[in-house]
Design an enzyme around this catalytic site. Structure first.
Site, PDB file in Angstrom:
ATOM      1  N   GLU A 119       0.674  -1.180   0.140  1.00 22.12           N
ATOM      2  CA  GLU A 119      -0.338   0.104  -0.077  1.00 22.12           C
ATOM      3  C   GLU A 119       0.634   1.021   0.135  1.00 22.12           C
ATOM      4  OE1 GLU A 119      -2.762   0.170  -0.093  1.00 22.12           O
ATOM      5  OE2 GLU A 119      -3.575  -2.026   0.600  1.00 22.12           O
ATOM      6  N   ASP A 260      -4.402  -9.790  -8.204  1.00 26.37           N
ATOM      7  CA  ASP A 260      -5.298  -8.936  -9.441  1.00 26.37           C
ATOM      8  C   ASP A 260      -3.933  -8.144 -10.179  1.00 26.37           C
ATOM      9  OD1 ASP A 260      -4.840  -7.179  -6.866  1.00 26.37           O
ATOM     10  OD2 ASP A 260      -6.093  -6.951  -6.933  1.00 26.37           O
ATOM     11  N   GLU A 353     -18.635  -7.156  -2.083  1.00 23.11           N
ATOM     12  CA  GLU A 353     -17.058  -7.479  -2.344  1.00 23.11           C
ATOM     13  C   GLU A 353     -17.062  -9.185  -3.306  1.00 23.11           C
ATOM     14  OE1 GLU A 353     -14.309  -5.455  -0.755  1.00 23.11           O
ATOM     15  OE2 GLU A 353     -15.037  -5.191  -2.225  1.00 23.11           O
ATOM     16  N   GLU A 374     -12.445  -0.059 -10.268  1.00 20.37           N
ATOM     17  CA  GLU A 374     -12.540  -1.212 -11.173  1.00 20.37           C
ATOM     18  C   GLU A 374     -13.343  -1.278 -11.747  1.00 20.37           C
ATOM     19  OE1 GLU A 374      -9.600  -2.153  -7.837  1.00 20.37           O
ATOM     20  OE2 GLU A 374     -11.963  -1.877  -7.892  1.00 20.37           O
ATOM     21  N   THR A 477      -1.878   0.609  -9.976  1.00 17.89           N
ATOM     22  CA  THR A 477      -3.134  -0.152  -9.505  1.00 17.89           C
ATOM     23  C   THR A 477      -3.509   1.218  -8.476  1.00 17.89           C
ATOM     24  OG1 THR A 477      -3.570  -1.939  -9.059  1.00 17.89           O
ATOM     25  CG2 THR A 477      -1.715  -1.289  -7.650  1.00 17.89           C
TER      26      THR A 477
END
Length: 577
Positions: A119, A260, A353, A374, A477
């Site tokens: 992160e 991902d 989710e 997304e 991302t």
């Protein structure tokens, strides 16, 4: 002219500004007012951003139900870093400049905090790098040597160096958490998710190219190759791995949570670095994913060694996949999968989710929607590729749903349960970094981010001339755009100086012979959409801005179909000349 071929390929790959749709077709025919929705997205941003400043700063995130703040990922004023480049995309140069000063004065990475390596990289390092490369465009007075130096670049480098101890493992795969003051804690778990290992090449390679220190790109590449080395015999990777022993702890294989952005960074790293090895890795994975996980344009979870189905669910984090497919030219498959995901959105007004595909409903305790980006991200990419008005309709539905369900007095709240619209007291920083940004770009076809290469800046650096702001931005991302051309600005050895200098001399000569007029670039004020002006130039600080109205720049792509433009990617990775 290898460098020139790379630049031309990048511009052609990313120049997705297609001809205008004929009158009476597309969004207009369906009654969708694109400009109106763009302004509503702008208003969403400022409702959230201003309440963060008023109620939560300097904490990482806003708690919108109680109108206060909390630290979540390390006490970095994270929302401010994450929102910085969105400010410029919305045209607010004055606030961008103010925030740059605030961050320089107030953010300290020398603190005793346990931080997520993943992160911190995507949000902090990525956000600072993007803001650094956009600083001159935002009117910030940059120092001599920019973009190879600058305060935001030094901050990004400092943050990244705090993460390097995590990579000191027998396998080269990093730990998931590091203490910013003391390094990896002695009792730190060696189990890390796949995405937490393979999501560094975009930021770390950019750092290496700008600073001249190869250590960042080296550790990112070693981690990527370690995952590749440990894939199963049928070509799949699992969800979590022990970074000391390289033993897979969670053996579910799929394209969603925990995996991902590893796949995403193989593609984006290949584009950013013109790296055929990274693209080859992804294409091999893509074959295995299609063979073992794809069913009726859905992607399931399977056992990584056997290929048997382990979880027949769709996860909201998987919705990036159609956008990634579009980047490799697989638009038809991307649209079919996108439409599957869109049916889930329409069923609930958001993406839960987890969604059980056979049952057609949410999974217990996974019914929430934390305002993730997304599906909107994929809509933006696919709209650039197809101009299909269905993609604008997803944007419309997202605006309506988020405003109706999530908006509260102090911002926008996470939706705890899509079935009854209960809210949670959190607004993740990615809402301003990604969700709002992709929505705005979907509704703003003339934004500078969509530049087709017809306008660009020539910047003088200590290592020669280089081109910036020609388009082709690679989003990390966390949706922080990186200018791929910047990676060619700071090469230290003379023989590596960018060959495009000769082209630019030819361009200036041609421009002079045809008496092209040069005008000073106009600034974008607060509240204006940040769009490229016509026929502008500025020579302040060694920069010359070039554009040719109603004509193709020497560095722009010839007119061609979308599929043809993406075919250039094949030449980049398959041409041995």
């Amino acid at each position: 002219m290898a460098a020139l071929r790379s630049l031309g390929s990048l511009l052609c790959l990313w120049a997705l500004r297609l001809p205008a749709l004929p009158a009476g077709t597309g969004a207009a025919a369906r009654g969708l007012d694109v400009a109106s929705y763009r302004e509503r997205v702008r208003a969403m941003f400022y409702h959230a951003y201003e309440h963060y400043l008023e109620s939560a700063f300097p904490y990482d995130e806003l708690r919108p139900l109680t109108c206060d703040g909390q630290d979540t990922w390390g006490s970095f004023s994270l929302t401010l870093i994450d929102a910085l480049d969105t400010l410029l995309i919305l045209g607010n140069v004055s606030e961008f400049q103010r925030v740059v000063n605030v961050l320089q004065e107030g953010v300290d990475f020398d603190i005793d905090v346990n931080a997520s390596v993943f992160e911190t990289n995507i949000r902090v390092v990525g956000g600072l790098l993007s803001a650094h490369l956009l600083s001159k465009k935002a009117g910030v007075e940059v120092e001599v040597g920019w973009p190879c130096s600058g305060p935001l670049l030094r901050m990004a480098e400092e943050a990244a160096r705090k993460l390097l101890p995590a990579f000191q493992t027998p396998t080269g795969m990093p730990y998931g958490t590091v203490n910013l003051l003391h390094g990896v804690n002695p009792g730190e778990t060696p189990v890390t998710c796949t995405a937490g290992i393979g999501t560094f090449i975009v930021e770390f390679a950019t750092l290496s190219h700008l600073t001249g220190d190869p250590v960042f790109e080296d550790v990112a590449r070693k981690a990527l190759k370690a995952l590749w080395k440990n894939r199963s015999d049928i070509g799949l990777v699992g969800n979590h791995i022990d970074v000391v022993t390289a033993k897979w702890v969670a053996q579910d294989a799929g394209i969603g949570a925990g995996v991902d952005s590893y796949f995403e960074y193989l593609v984006k790293g290949a584009i950013l670095l013109q790296d055929k090895e990274l693209m080859s890795m992804f294409l091999e994975y893509n074959k295995a994913i299609k063979n073992y996980t794809k069913f009726d344009d859905w992607y399931l979870w399977v056992q990584m060694y056997k290929g048997t189905v382990s979880m027949p669910v769709f996860q909201s984090l998987e919705a990036y996949w159609p956008g990634l497919q579009s980047l490799i030219g697989d638009v038809d498959n991307a649209m079919r999968t996108f439409l599957n995901y869109y049916t889930v959105w329409k069923q609930f007004g958001g993406l839960p989710e987890f969604y059980n595909i056979p049952q057609g409903y949410t999974v217990d305790k996974r019914e929430g929607y934390p305002l993730r980006p997304e599906l909107i991200e994929s809509a933006m990419y696919l709209y650039r590729a197809t101009r299909d008005p269905t993609l604008l309709e997803l944007g419309r539905d997202a605006v309506e749903s988020i405003e109706k369900i999530s908006k509260v007095d102090c911002g926008f709240a996470t939706i705890k349960d899509l079935r009854d619209h209960r809210l949670d007291n959190r607004m993740e920083s990615f809402f301003l970094a990604e969700t709002v940004k992709y929505l705005y770009l979907l509704f703003d076809p003339d934004n500078f981010i969509h530049n087709d290469g017809s306008v660009f800046d020539v910047v003088i650096t200590p290592y020669g001339e280089c081109i910036l702001n020609a388009g082709g931005y690679v989003f990390n991302t966390e949706a922080h755009p990186i200018d791929p051309a910047a990676l060619h600005c700071c090469r230290k050895r003379k023989e590596e100086q960018w060959e495009v200098e000769d082209l630019m001399r030819e361009f200036y000569s041609l421009k002079k012979s045809k008496k092209f007029a040069l005008k000073r670039a106009s600034d974008h004020g607060e509240g204006e959409s940040a769009k490229d002006p016509e026929d502008t130039s500025s020579e302040k600080g060694g920069e010359k801005r070039n554009s040719r109205k109603n004509s193709h720049s020497l560095l722009s792509c010839p007119s061609q179909s979308f599929n043809s433009k993406l075919a250039v990617l094949g030449q980049v990775f398959l041409d041995n000349t």
